[in-house]
Design a protein around this motif. Structure first.
Motif, PDB file in Angstrom:
ATOM      1  N   GLN A  54     -16.891  11.394  13.817  1.00 58.81           N
ATOM      2  CA  GLN A  54     -17.785  11.269  12.685  1.00 58.81           C
ATOM      3  C   GLN A  54     -17.120  11.770  11.416  1.00 58.81           C
ATOM      4  O   GLN A  54     -16.152  12.530  11.457  1.00 58.81           O
ATOM      5  N   ASN A  55     -17.638  11.310  10.266  1.00 55.54           N
ATOM      6  CA  ASN A  55     -17.147  11.832   8.998  1.00 55.54           C
ATOM      7  C   ASN A  55     -17.630  13.268   8.833  1.00 55.54           C
ATOM      8  O   ASN A  55     -18.816  13.558   8.992  1.00 55.54           O
ATOM      9  N   ILE A  56     -16.706  14.142   8.494  1.00 56.22           N
ATOM     10  CA  ILE A  56     -17.034  15.556   8.309  1.00 56.22           C
ATOM     11  C   ILE A  56     -17.142  15.842   6.818  1.00 56.22           C
ATOM     12  O   ILE A  56     -16.201  15.627   6.073  1.00 56.22           O
ATOM     13  N   GLU A  57     -18.284  16.320   6.410  1.00 54.71           N
ATOM     14  CA  GLU A  57     -18.471  16.709   5.018  1.00 54.71           C
ATOM     15  C   GLU A  57     -18.065  18.169   4.856  1.00 54.71           C
ATOM     16  O   GLU A  57     -18.543  19.045   5.579  1.00 54.71           O
ATOM     17  N   LEU A  58     -17.181  18.414   3.892  1.00 49.59           N
ATOM     18  CA  LEU A  58     -16.832  19.789   3.530  1.00 49.59           C
ATOM     19  C   LEU A  58     -17.615  20.131   2.270  1.00 49.59           C
ATOM     20  O   LEU A  58     -17.393  19.566   1.207  1.00 49.59           O
ATOM     21  N   LEU A  59     -18.538  21.059   2.418  1.00 45.48           N
ATOM     22  CA  LEU A  59     -19.494  21.404   1.364  1.00 45.48           C
ATOM     23  C   LEU A  59     -19.100  22.745   0.743  1.00 45.48           C
ATOM     24  O   LEU A  59     -19.034  23.764   1.434  1.00 45.48           O
ATOM     25  N   ALA A  60     -18.816  22.721  -0.548  1.00 40.42           N
ATOM     26  CA  ALA A  60     -18.270  23.903  -1.224  1.00 40.42           C
ATOM     27  C   ALA A  60     -19.248  24.463  -2.249  1.00 40.42           C
ATOM     28  O   ALA A  60     -20.039  23.730  -2.836  1.00 40.42           O
ATOM     29  N   PRO A  61     -19.148  25.774  -2.510  1.00 44.99           N
ATOM     30  CA  PRO A  61     -20.027  26.413  -3.500  1.00 44.99           C
ATOM     31  C   PRO A  61     -19.448  26.304  -4.902  1.00 44.99           C
ATOM     32  O   PRO A  61     -18.231  26.252  -5.095  1.00 44.99           O
ATOM     33  N   ALA A  62     -20.320  26.289  -5.889  1.00 42.56           N
ATOM     34  CA  ALA A  62     -19.879  26.355  -7.284  1.00 42.56           C
ATOM     35  C   ALA A  62     -20.869  27.204  -8.066  1.00 42.56           C
ATOM     36  O   ALA A  62     -21.993  26.785  -8.320  1.00 42.56           O
ATOM     37  N   GLY A  63     -20.420  28.393  -8.451  1.00 45.81           N
ATOM     38  CA  GLY A  63     -21.240  29.247  -9.303  1.00 45.81           C
ATOM     39  C   GLY A  63     -20.936  29.044 -10.770  1.00 45.81           C
ATOM     40  O   GLY A  63     -21.582  29.628 -11.633  1.00 45.81           O
ATOM     41  N   SER A  64     -19.945  28.188 -11.049  1.00 46.45           N
ATOM     42  CA  SER A  64     -19.563  27.882 -12.429  1.00 46.45           C
ATOM     43  C   SER A  64     -18.913  26.512 -12.451  1.00 46.45           C
ATOM     44  O   SER A  64     -18.527  25.964 -11.402  1.00 46.45           O
ATOM     45  N   TYR A  65     -18.764  25.950 -13.654  1.00 46.34           N
ATOM     46  CA  TYR A  65     -18.141  24.633 -13.766  1.00 46.34           C
ATOM     47  C   TYR A  65     -16.682  24.672 -13.311  1.00 46.34           C
ATOM     48  O   TYR A  65     -16.205  23.747 -12.643  1.00 46.34           O
ATOM     49  N   GLU A  66     -15.975  25.740 -13.630  1.00 51.55           N
ATOM     50  CA  GLU A  66     -14.580  25.854 -13.213  1.00 51.55           C
ATOM     51  C   GLU A  66     -14.472  25.886 -11.688  1.00 51.55           C
ATOM     52  O   GLU A  66     -13.557  25.285 -11.102  1.00 51.55           O
ATOM     53  N   ALA A  67     -15.410  26.572 -11.032  1.00 52.87           N
ATOM     54  CA  ALA A  67     -15.409  26.613  -9.562  1.00 52.87           C
ATOM     55  C   ALA A  67     -15.675  25.231  -8.983  1.00 52.87           C
ATOM     56  O   ALA A  67     -15.109  24.855  -7.947  1.00 52.87           O
ATOM     57  N   LEU A  68     -16.539  24.456  -9.632  1.00 56.24           N
ATOM     58  CA  LEU A  68     -16.806  23.080  -9.194  1.00 56.24           C
ATOM     59  C   LEU A  68     -15.527  22.240  -9.257  1.00 56.24           C
ATOM     60  O   LEU A  68     -15.189  21.526  -8.303  1.00 56.24           O
ATOM     61  N   VAL A  69     -14.808  22.326 -10.362  1.00 57.11           N
ATOM     62  CA  VAL A  69     -13.555  21.583 -10.507  1.00 57.11           C
ATOM     63  C   VAL A  69     -12.556  22.024  -9.435  1.00 57.11           C
ATOM     64  O   VAL A  69     -11.884  21.204  -8.798  1.00 57.11           O
ATOM     65  N   ALA A  70     -12.464  23.341  -9.224  1.00 60.55           N
ATOM     66  CA  ALA A  70     -11.548  23.877  -8.223  1.00 60.55           C
ATOM     67  C   ALA A  70     -11.856  23.336  -6.839  1.00 60.55           C
ATOM     68  O   ALA A  70     -10.957  22.963  -6.071  1.00 60.55           O
ATOM     69  N   ALA A  71     -13.139  23.282  -6.486  1.00 59.93           N
ATOM     70  CA  ALA A  71     -13.551  22.796  -5.165  1.00 59.93           C
ATOM     71  C   ALA A  71     -13.221  21.320  -4.990  1.00 59.93           C
ATOM     72  O   ALA A  71     -12.673  20.903  -3.964  1.00 59.93           O
ATOM     73  N   ILE A  72     -13.545  20.522  -5.992  1.00 57.07           N
ATOM     74  CA  ILE A  72     -13.347  19.075  -5.881  1.00 57.07           C
ATOM     75  C   ILE A  72     -11.857  18.724  -5.844  1.00 57.07           C
ATOM     76  O   ILE A  72     -11.414  17.914  -5.025  1.00 57.07           O
ATOM     77  N   GLN A  73     -11.067  19.351  -6.692  1.00 55.86           N
ATOM     78  CA  GLN A  73      -9.637  19.050  -6.729  1.00 55.86           C
ATOM     79  C   GLN A  73      -8.912  19.505  -5.464  1.00 55.86           C
ATOM     80  O   GLN A  73      -7.800  19.061  -5.184  1.00 55.86           O
ATOM     81  N   ASN A  74      -9.567  20.366  -4.685  1.00 54.81           N
ATOM     82  CA  ASN A  74      -8.951  20.823  -3.436  1.00 54.81           C
ATOM     83  C   ASN A  74      -9.580  20.213  -2.195  1.00 54.81           C
ATOM     84  O   ASN A  74      -9.283  20.651  -1.086  1.00 54.81           O
ATOM     85  N   GLY A  75     -10.446  19.204  -2.389  1.00 57.05           N
ATOM     86  CA  GLY A  75     -10.858  18.408  -1.238  1.00 57.05           C
ATOM     87  C   GLY A  75     -12.291  18.495  -0.786  1.00 57.05           C
ATOM     88  O   GLY A  75     -12.626  17.974   0.286  1.00 57.05           O
ATOM     89  N   ALA A  76     -13.173  19.119  -1.554  1.00 55.01           N
ATOM     90  CA  ALA A  76     -14.584  19.162  -1.156  1.00 55.01           C
ATOM     91  C   ALA A  76     -15.204  17.773  -1.259  1.00 55.01           C
ATOM     92  O   ALA A  76     -14.934  17.034  -2.201  1.00 55.01           O
ATOM     93  N   ASN A  77     -16.050  17.427  -0.291  1.00 54.41           N
ATOM     94  CA  ASN A  77     -16.790  16.167  -0.320  1.00 54.41           C
ATOM     95  C   ASN A  77     -18.127  16.298  -1.036  1.00 54.41           C
ATOM     96  O   ASN A  77     -18.711  15.304  -1.467  1.00 54.41           O
ATOM     97  N   ALA A  78     -18.621  17.516  -1.095  1.00 51.98           N
ATOM     98  CA  ALA A  78     -19.918  17.754  -1.720  1.00 51.98           C
ATOM     99  C   ALA A  78     -19.928  19.174  -2.264  1.00 51.98           C
ATOM    100  O   ALA A  78     -19.219  20.057  -1.768  1.00 51.98           O
ATOM    101  N   ILE A  79     -20.753  19.386  -3.285  1.00 49.58           N
ATOM    102  CA  ILE A  79     -20.870  20.683  -3.948  1.00 49.58           C
ATOM    103  C   ILE A  79     -22.332  21.102  -3.938  1.00 49.58           C
ATOM    104  O   ILE A  79     -23.220  20.299  -4.217  1.00 49.58           O
ATOM    105  N   TYR A  80     -22.573  22.376  -3.601  1.00 55.23           N
ATOM    106  CA  TYR A  80     -23.924  22.899  -3.815  1.00 55.23           C
ATOM    107  C   TYR A  80     -23.870  23.927  -4.937  1.00 55.23           C
ATOM    108  O   TYR A  80     -22.946  24.736  -5.029  1.00 55.23           O
TER     109      TYR A  80
END
Length: 778
Positions: free
Chosen positions: A2-28
């Protein structure tokens, strides 16, 4: 696989960018409004829109947390917030409040609904309950094991989300009132003060067991990367990383390690470079790593130190008080810019000057002896921890400073002589067509060839796209301006971005309905007892309901009550497991009870053929949640005020108010008592039966520990809830909830409340513990 979703936290916009650029499929993430991390940076509305656009352009989903409890007067503002989230195309809402869940399903059906871990779902039956209600995902409790999760995944069609890395709560999420009851900072309102990270003494029969306070409620951090194969094979949909309070560099490093580990296993069924990955994550932040309940790891607690311990970098050789210099023997590399911690003196400092053999150096290696300036003395052999590795911080920042994501697009460039060409761009299910205003002409000099067209179309620069496939149909010996090809490509990409980030224009009006408050009066008293002696003391009193635990003495309790023409209502408690509940359902005793007080959604699902009452664990906090359960008598949330209760609307069911009792501050799968003696939870050790145990905090407040039949702990509040002047509160019954009181105390409390209600007399008895009004008069 199955497709595995890697769900990452973002407490700030910079953290969101960091998560996505390093491979997160979804952000909470949470907005500034209505989020369960009140102290994170969070996102205002402009930042939320920017975050959704950034994520959707990179094929990443956004889940917004609205996972706290809400008062009636907040729902109009909530509606406006939800409307905003719907219009910016947020993918899902993470919800705790059952009233809000019902509201979203009615008015905002376009949202996916993910039931938060704050909903405290920890068994298959609880998942089945929400599957029947039409939600899309359940975030399971951190206390579930891999085996339990596998069974759940095999028996539900819902997405299952599981925490795989980060901080652990000591109590079941959504069932912790420790911070709320001692400091009015409610975890259910996103304001937990983390008293679990404070030091406590353990007392047995009033005597301290540990001379120095220990961090008896502070778990290590969860790390499952070396067992990621087991989690994938269990069928988990979404692997969730905790950390909305963490810095962006932490998010970058942790997400990258899990992304690469998941991809490696899915590709080759092998795990790679696990020790190196764990070391990197330790360097970013850790309280010590554990596999937790998820992996049945007995090494669970960080009793010595509750903070970040990074990696051990050195030991103290000596301290020169005159020069204020500490000499260290290095166990790992140390550099200028690194940050170190001396845990015993709670001192943290950044390395600005590092000396080796009296010479200033930028870095020094394992095995070397170095000196640093330090104003406070430290003991010989003191452990020194590196909690920030400057090189790793720079590596983390570099990982998200540039665009790493390129989504494939297909392009078709087609045209014929003396006609205007077309450029078609295809991305997923989107198609963009650009028609030029200029015609293709016969070449008077050098003709335009397809290779040059191909080259120009691939110039996608710093966009998030790359050309996967390009088809070109262009006539021979023809000319068309390069500048116009570039313009067509630019317009096409611009329109594609606009389509991907297209906003909705939804206008759902807040339902202005006529609200009707139903006045109530107190009709009688219910009591909760924990043993037969307490029941015997009260069995002949004028009591409406007797709640008795689902324990080995339940049959005796029923027989005793029957002899006095009374009825027992078993209560399941939040920590009752499915096996225990189903065994009760199959027993002869089940036919002898008409009502059951249930403590979680699993029990409600199992006993759906009986009349169920809902315990305080359901966190029923507003009219919306109570109306959702309008066929069930309900014990109100312990965090409600009298004013809130007296302003509830359209309430038809019986309402029950806890008016007396030591609040259960924590529901633990852990056992504090056996862990103190054996450094792990040791079931059936019976130490809990050999004395009366308390946790004692720095203010000498004492929190009683009781152990259930499954060796789980209940930690009770140090102060006893004792409400006075309650005759004008709009409920049907008050509940006196006893715990460790003796028979005489039970009777005195009952008579005191009986007189208070009937005769209006003030409290007469003196309690062993100081009374509190809780939230009642807030």
């Amino acid at each position: 696989m199955q497709n595995i979703e890697l769900l990452a936290p973002a407490g700030s916009y910079e953290a969101l960018v960091a998560a996505i650029q390093n491979g997160a499929n979804a952000i909470y993430l949470g907005g500034n409004e209505f989020s369960a991390r009140a102290f994170a940076t969070n996102f205002n509305r402009e930042e939320l829109q920017k975050a959704v656009d950034y994520s959707h352009l990179r094929n990443v989903k956004i889940y917004v947390t609205v996972n706290t409890l809400y008062e009636d007067n907040q729902f109009k503002q909530l509606h406006d917030y939800l409307l905003f989230l719907a219009n910016i195309n947020v993918d899902a809402l993470i919800i705790q409040d059952i009233g809000l869940m019902d509201y979203v399903k009615k008015y905002f059906p376009q949202f996916e609904i993910h039931m938060s871990t704050q909903t405290s779902v920890h068994n298959l039956e609880g998942v089945k309950y929400f599957e029947e209600k039409g939600v899309d995902r359940v975030v399971l409790a951190r206390e579930n094991t891999v085996a339990e999760i596998k069974n759940i995944c095999q028996n539900t069609d819902l997405d299952i989300e599981v925490f795989v890395h980060g901080a652990l709560c000591m109590s079941y999420s959504g069932q912790c009132l420790m911070s709320s009851m001692i400091a009015k900072r409610s975890g259910n309102k996103g304001a937990c003060g983390q008293p679990c990270r404070l030091a406590y003494k353990l007392q047995k029969n009033g005597q301290d067991l540990n001379e120095q306070p220990l961090y008896l409620l502070s778990p290590k951090d969860l790390c499952t990367i070396e067992n990621i194969d087991q989690l994938i094979e269990a069928g988990i949909t979404s692997f969730k990383i905790e950390g909305r309070m963490k810095r962006p560099e932490y998010v970058a490093i942790v997400v990258k390690q899990y992304r690469e580990a998941i991809d490696a296993y899915c590709h080759s069924k092998k795990l790679n470079n696990i020790p190196e990955r764990i070391l990197k994550m330790k360097k970013m932040f850790n309280r010590g790593f554990t596999g937790g309940y998820l992996l049945n790891d007995q090494s669970f607690m960080a009793k010595d130190f509750p903070g970040n311990r990074g990696i051990e970098v050195a030991k103290v050789i000596s301290y020169d008080g005159k020069k204020r210099i500490v000499k260290l023997k290095l166990l790992n590399e140390l550099k200028q810019g690194d940050r170190i911690n001396f845990a015993s003196i709670e001192l943290t400092r950044t390395i600005t000057k590092l000396f080796e053999k009296g010479r200033l150096v930028n870095s020094s290696q394992k095995g070397k002896v170095v000196e640093i300036e330090l104003n406070q003395p430290v003991k010989t052999n003191e452990k020194v921890f590196k909690i920030i590795d400057n090189n790793l911080i720079e590596e983390a920042k570099a990982s998200y400073n540039n665009e790493n994501i390129k989504n494939p697009i297909d392009m078709i460039f087609i045209g014929s002589l003396n006609s205007t060409p077309l450029l078609t761009i295809k991305y997923q299910d989107l198609i963009i067509t650009i028609k030029s205003n200029q015609k293709i002409e016969s070449a008077s000099n050098v003709p335009l060839d397809t290779q040059r067209i191909f080259k120009q179309l691939t110039k996608l620069g710093n966009t998030v796209f790359n050309a996967n496939k390009i088809d070109i149909d262009f006539p021979d010996n023809a000319f068309f301006p390069i500048k116009e090809i570039n313009e067509m490509r630019r317009q096409g990409i611009e329109q594609l971005i606009q389509k991907i980030t297209l906003k909705n224009k939804i206008n759902i009006k807040y339902p202005e309905v006529s609200l009707h408050h139903v006045p109530k009066r107190i009709k009688g008293i219910d009591v909760r007892v924990y043993n037969l002696k307490q029941l015997e003391a009260l069995i002949n009193e004028d009591i409406h309901r007797y709640y008795f635990p689902l324990s080995k003495d339940l049959d005796k309790a029923i027989d005793l009550a029957t002899g006095f023409n009374k009825k027992i209502v078993p209560f399941t408690g939040f920590l009752s497991n499915s096996k225990q509940l189903n065994e009760f359902k199959e027993s002869d005793l089940y036919c002898k009870v008409d009502e059951i007080l249930v403590g979680d959604y699993g029990a409600l699902q199992i006993f759906n053929d009986k009349k169920c009452l809902l315990d305080f664990n359901f966190n029923l906090y507003n009219s919306y949640s109570l109306n959702y359960f309008n066929n069930y008598a309900a014990v109100l949330s312990l965090e409600m005020s009298k004013n809130m209760i007296n302003n509830l609307n359209d309430i038809n069911q019986e309402l029950i108010l806890v008016a007396y009792g030591k609040t259960i501050n924590m529901h633990l799968k852990h056992c504090i008592i056996s862990d103190y003696y054996f450094n792990c939870k040791k079931e059936k050790c019976n130490l809990c039966h050999q004395g009366h145990y308390n946790l004692v905090d720095r203010k000498n407040e004492k929190f009683t520990i009781l152990t259930d039949d499954n060796c789980n702990n209940l930690v009770f509040n140090s102060h006893c809830l004792y409400l006075e002047n309650i005759s004008d509160v709009d409920v049907d019954y008050i509940l006196l909830s006893f715990s460790d009181e003796n028979c005489e105390e039970c009777k005195k409390v009952f008579y005191d409340f009986q007189n208070n209600i009937i005769l209006g007399k003030p409290r007469q008895i003196k309690l062993k513990t100081r009374p509190t009004n809780g939230y009642f008069y807030d």
